[in-house]
Design a protein around this motif. Structure first.
Motif, PDB file in Angstrom:
ATOM      1  N   ASN A   7       0.820  -1.209   0.000  1.00  0.00           N
ATOM      2  CA  ASN A   7       0.000   0.000   0.000  1.00  0.00           C
ATOM      3  C   ASN A   7       0.855   1.261   0.000  1.00  0.00           C
ATOM      4  O   ASN A   7       0.333   2.348   0.068  1.00  0.00           O
ATOM      5  N   TRP A  10       4.865   3.032   5.081  1.00  0.00           N
ATOM      6  CA  TRP A  10       4.242   3.533   6.300  1.00  0.00           C
ATOM      7  C   TRP A  10       5.330   4.014   7.241  1.00  0.00           C
ATOM      8  O   TRP A  10       6.407   3.425   7.306  1.00  0.00           O
ATOM      9  N   ALA A  90      -1.745  -3.542   6.991  1.00  0.00           N
ATOM     10  CA  ALA A  90      -1.869  -3.045   5.614  1.00  0.00           C
ATOM     11  C   ALA A  90      -2.573  -4.071   4.733  1.00  0.00           C
ATOM     12  O   ALA A  90      -3.417  -3.718   3.906  1.00  0.00           O
ATOM     13  N   LEU A  93      -6.238  -3.980   5.121  1.00  0.00           N
ATOM     14  CA  LEU A  93      -6.896  -2.865   4.433  1.00  0.00           C
ATOM     15  C   LEU A  93      -7.174  -3.191   2.964  1.00  0.00           C
ATOM     16  O   LEU A  93      -8.009  -2.549   2.335  1.00  0.00           O
ATOM     17  N   ARG A  94      -6.476  -4.183   2.427  1.00  0.00           N
ATOM     18  CA  ARG A  94      -6.656  -4.579   1.025  1.00  0.00           C
ATOM     19  C   ARG A  94      -7.638  -5.730   0.855  1.00  0.00           C
ATOM     20  O   ARG A  94      -8.253  -5.873  -0.190  1.00  0.00           O
TER      21      ARG A  94
END
Length: 172
Positions: A7, A10, A90, A93-94
């Protein structure tokens, strides 16, 4: 701490206003549940990432019913462990990530929770499998029998559950 993920990159920032010489002490007004263990573990990893390795990186979490003690990490790099947790977040989140704190903790501890058996509940008495959002995301599939569920549970809670000098707890 910089964490490259699919993503993007971070940046994890840890701010410790006050750190006693003997480590981090924290408390919760609830019972010790899987979420509290995970929060303490993340704080512990952050603490051990930012302190000098000669200092005591011990974390103590006191709850209404138990005391969890996390010892300084000798065999694992805390920054790498934090990076892995951020990568899992992460990934979540996908795509739907097969992770529910209480079920995952119980799975890592070697307990299997089936509908006919005991229900895993958090400190507030909620059964994660009955959550409307969980049911929508998984469309009735069993999470606990899925290999990905076990792998994620082990990544998140493995070091705490195995104890190997990392964690101990006692009743209050």
């Amino acid at each position: 701490l910089t964490v490259p993920t699919p993503n993007g990159t971070w940046q994890l920032v840890v701010e410790l206003d006050y750190l006693p010489h003997d480590g981090l002490s924290t408390w919760r007004a609830s019972k010790l549940d899987a979420r509290a263990r995970l929060e303490a573990w993340i704080e512990h990893l952050a603490l051990n990432t930012v302190i000098d390795e000669r200092e005591a990186g011990r974390t103590v979490l006191v709850t209404r019913d138990r005391r969890l003690m996390l010892e300084p990490l000798a065999s694992r790099d805390p920054a790498d462990a934090l990076r892995e947790l951020v990568r899992l977040m992460a990934r979540g989140l996908r795509e739907p990530l097969p992770f529910m704190p209480e079920l995952s903790w119980q799975a890592v501890k070697g307990k299997q929770w089936e509908p006919a058996g005991d229900d895993p509940t958090d400190a507030q008495g909620r059964d994660e499998r009955r959550d409307a959002w969980v049911q929508l995301a998984w469309r009735g599939r069993s999470l606990t029998g899925d290999a990905a569920f076990g792998a994620v549970a082990d990544e998140v809670y493995g070091a705490i559950a195995q104890r190997n000098g990392v964690a101990s707890e006692d009743e209050l």
